[in-house]
Write a protein that holds these residues in place. Sequence first.
Motif: not given
Length: 282
Positions: A123-128, A131-140, A142-149
């Motif tokens: 859960i802690k790892n998912q926070i970035p 937050v990125t998805a809230v800011g961009t409003q786009s799942s696409a 957020t893909i690079p951030v999610n890959l790093e997570i």
Amino acid sequence: SLEPLFLIPLEPLMDVTSAIVFSFMFGICISWLKGQGKGETMYNFFSEFSLIITKLLNSLIIPGLPIFIFGNFVNLSYTGSVFSILAIFWKVFIVVISVQLILVSLFFIIAGIYTKKNPFTLIKNQIPGYVTAVGTQSSAATIPVNLEIAKKNGVSTQIREFIIPLCATIHLLGSIVTVVSCVTAVLLMYNMPVHFGMMAGFIAMLGVAMVAAPGAPGGGIMSALPFMTMVGIDPTGVLGNLLITLYLTQDSFGTAANVSGDNAIAVIMDKIYHKHILKKTN
């Protein structure tokens, strides 16, 4: 309500249901052709068509969304119903966001228990990513951030590079919670019939529609609109516009819940994949 200054009678090339079936059919067939060493022409055509749609979304649709929302709120203000609606829906949004966070946490707890990883660390790892998805409003986006997570969660390369982009186009967690909550609230506000059997069928249909929801702001509600008739709502009427407006005002949180659930799925699938490989090796 206010009448528009002019209307452009533009009919869609195909409705959403036909588009979903078309996408599934051609996606599977093109994958089959690629497996046969063919299909390059079809693959390149649809890849470039995707770039055109992305350009239209970025240049026309997304910049126009604030104007659309503003116009709907102006219309609600003109009719005198804006404050009564907002007085209800800020409570609905609190419930929606709370349910989303509970479900995301539950996903990670299940993933942690199944894979014997610390769910609180997941859960802690998912926070970035959240937050990125809230800011961009786009799942696409957020893909690079999610890959790093996913990499930080110990998910193997082949699984994270398959699951994360795939799940970014399958809006099941946050979007369905939001759509169902908003629809239920609208039905109750206008004293329209609502019962378990009706909503169960609607939710089951959303499970199919959201698979093809585009990764753009409002993509979830636009995919769900054709099925609003199942609950007695005219998707082209005032209530349909109201649902679009209400969904868009909190879509960033729905997107954040969607992409967060993706990483929980990736952790589980990685465990299943390596368990299968190990079993096959033995």
